[in-house]
Design a protein around this motif. Sequence first.
Motif, short mmCIF file in Angstrom:
data_model
loop_
_atom_site.label_atom_id
_atom_site.label_comp_id
_atom_site.label_asym_id
_atom_site.label_seq_id
_atom_site.Cartn_x
_atom_site.Cartn_y
_atom_site.Cartn_z
N GLU A 167 0.82 -1.21 0.00
CA GLU A 167 0.00 0.00 0.00
C GLU A 167 0.85 1.26 0.00
N ALA A 168 2.04 1.18 0.62
CA ALA A 168 2.94 2.33 0.66
C ALA A 168 3.47 2.70 -0.71
N THR A 169 3.46 1.77 -1.66
CA THR A 169 3.89 2.10 -3.02
C THR A 169 2.84 2.90 -3.77
N GLY A 170 1.63 3.01 -3.21
CA GLY A 170 0.51 3.61 -3.92
C GLY A 170 -0.34 2.59 -4.64
N GLY A 171 0.10 1.31 -4.62
CA GLY A 171 -0.66 0.25 -5.28
C GLY A 171 -1.90 -0.13 -4.49
N ARG A 172 -2.80 -0.84 -5.17
CA ARG A 172 -4.07 -1.24 -4.57
C ARG A 172 -4.13 -2.77 -4.52
N PRO A 173 -3.92 -3.34 -3.34
CA PRO A 173 -3.85 -4.80 -3.23
C PRO A 173 -5.14 -5.48 -3.67
N LEU A 174 -5.01 -6.54 -4.44
CA LEU A 174 -6.14 -7.35 -4.89
C LEU A 174 -5.74 -8.81 -4.74
N VAL A 175 -6.46 -9.54 -3.90
CA VAL A 175 -6.12 -10.94 -3.62
C VAL A 175 -6.76 -11.84 -4.66
N LEU A 176 -5.93 -12.70 -5.28
CA LEU A 176 -6.40 -13.61 -6.31
C LEU A 176 -5.77 -14.98 -6.11
N ASP A 177 -6.51 -16.01 -6.48
CA ASP A 177 -5.93 -17.34 -6.58
C ASP A 177 -4.93 -17.34 -7.74
N ALA A 178 -3.81 -18.04 -7.57
CA ALA A 178 -2.74 -18.01 -8.57
C ALA A 178 -3.21 -18.46 -9.95
N SER A 179 -3.97 -19.54 -10.02
CA SER A 179 -4.42 -20.03 -11.33
C SER A 179 -5.39 -19.05 -11.98
N ARG A 180 -6.24 -18.44 -11.16
CA ARG A 180 -7.16 -17.44 -11.71
C ARG A 180 -6.40 -16.23 -12.21
N HIS A 181 -5.41 -15.79 -11.45
CA HIS A 181 -4.57 -14.68 -11.86
C HIS A 181 -3.95 -14.96 -13.22
N ASP A 182 -3.35 -16.13 -13.39
CA ASP A 182 -2.65 -16.44 -14.64
C ASP A 182 -3.62 -16.50 -15.81
N ARG A 183 -4.83 -17.00 -15.57
CA ARG A 183 -5.84 -17.06 -16.64
C ARG A 183 -6.27 -15.65 -17.06
N LEU A 184 -6.46 -14.78 -16.09
CA LEU A 184 -6.94 -13.43 -16.39
C LEU A 184 -5.87 -12.58 -17.05
N VAL A 185 -4.63 -12.66 -16.57
CA VAL A 185 -3.59 -11.81 -17.18
C VAL A 185 -3.20 -12.32 -18.56
N ALA A 186 -3.46 -13.59 -18.86
CA ALA A 186 -3.23 -14.07 -20.22
C ALA A 186 -4.06 -13.26 -21.21
N ALA A 187 -5.33 -13.01 -20.84
CA ALA A 187 -6.24 -12.29 -21.72
C ALA A 187 -6.04 -10.78 -21.67
N THR A 188 -5.67 -10.25 -20.50
CA THR A 188 -5.62 -8.79 -20.35
C THR A 188 -4.23 -8.20 -20.50
N SER A 189 -3.19 -9.04 -20.51
CA SER A 189 -1.83 -8.52 -20.59
C SER A 189 -0.97 -9.27 -21.60
N HIS A 190 -0.96 -10.60 -21.53
CA HIS A 190 -0.02 -11.37 -22.35
C HIS A 190 -0.45 -11.43 -23.82
N VAL A 191 -1.73 -11.72 -24.07
CA VAL A 191 -2.21 -11.73 -25.46
C VAL A 191 -2.20 -10.32 -26.07
N PRO A 192 -2.59 -9.27 -25.33
CA PRO A 192 -2.45 -7.92 -25.91
C PRO A 192 -1.03 -7.58 -26.34
N GLN A 193 -0.03 -8.09 -25.62
CA GLN A 193 1.35 -7.86 -26.04
C GLN A 193 1.61 -8.51 -27.39
N LEU A 194 1.18 -9.76 -27.56
CA LEU A 194 1.37 -10.46 -28.83
C LEU A 194 0.57 -9.79 -29.94
N LEU A 195 -0.64 -9.35 -29.62
CA LEU A 195 -1.48 -8.68 -30.61
C LEU A 195 -0.85 -7.36 -31.06
#
Length: 370
Positions: A167-195
């Motif tokens: 929180e001291a970095t200014g970030g906003r903590p969001l708790v996620l299950d690891a597998s769910r995290h990896d599935r979501l960032v594939a669509a919102t971060s990793h594929v957009p990079q390839l696209l």
Amino acid sequence: MIKRLTIIGTGLIGGSLGLAWAQRQPELTIIGHDRPEVLERAEERGAIDKKAADPVSAVQGADLVVLATPLATTVRLLDTIADALPDGCFVTDVASVKEPVLEQATDVLPDHATFLGGHPMAGAEHSGIDHADPLLFENAVYSLCLPANANASALDGPLAPVVELVEATGGRPLVLDASRHDRLVAATSHVPQLLSVALVNLVANTEDEEDQDLALQLAGGGFHDMTRIASSPFDMWRDVLVGNEREIHEALSRLRRGLRTLRNRLIEEDLDALEDAFEEARTARDAMPRDQKGFLHPLSAVHVRAPDEEGVIHELSGHLLDADLNIKDIELQTIREGTGGTFRLAFAEAADAERAVAVLSEAGYEARRP
């Protein structure tokens, strides 16, 4: 209480964390380990207080160890530092793929050390300590992933000191299950990079060189916005693409099906179906939080038009500073050389946004709430 903190990897992310904590938690002693020339620069910039020659000596006496290295290096380092971790030490990382890291941490870390997976959803097109920024994580979601055998209540208990530093970095903590995290960032971060890479290469690989030059000249704001991250170096992505390969394949398959559907609607000249697709996308896009970098508490926005003049941003922000108004985020939305542009300013509270409109309007700017 965390008093001594070790950052292994003082590049863009690790360096930005060090700068943020040095500014906002000056009582911390920050130890850094990286290549000698990187450590020199990190120390010069104030991201670390002391340098360590190797990972093992770096973690000795640490209350928290942050692994800010590429995914494969992070997995390897967990094994390297395991036996040197002091009793009660916390360990976290910043890798954008979480399952391999949490699995390794569970396998190799001693019982007297506590691991918490981390992934700040922030970055830049360029890497390295020279691009580190203490504001990099401001208002950005900071994903936190607990090991499978941990209870979420630990975040308010034993792991609270780590959460407080996030929180001291200014970030906003969001708790996620690891597998769910990896599935979501594939669509919102990793594929957009390839696209983004594919879109730039679509133009760059045009056979006719004259057409290629003209296409690059014709590329407007939409193309620039969609391809900004194509400038990211491959070294930043190598481990990510391998480490999250399964989820990326699945996301690419869904994207391919979507493109095929749009192509078929074009062939069939089914404009009604295309309109429905546009409307569906518009509705989903409009539902995205616009006034924050993450998914959590929204900020309050103000749109202000400013002339294309030297020093205008400094003058604009000066009026707000004099009024004791803190800008949480700023974005240039439109610009026309010689005439000016529209900025979106974001504030923590609606009342601050209303005051900002009044202050800027009184100073002669065209300001409004969206």
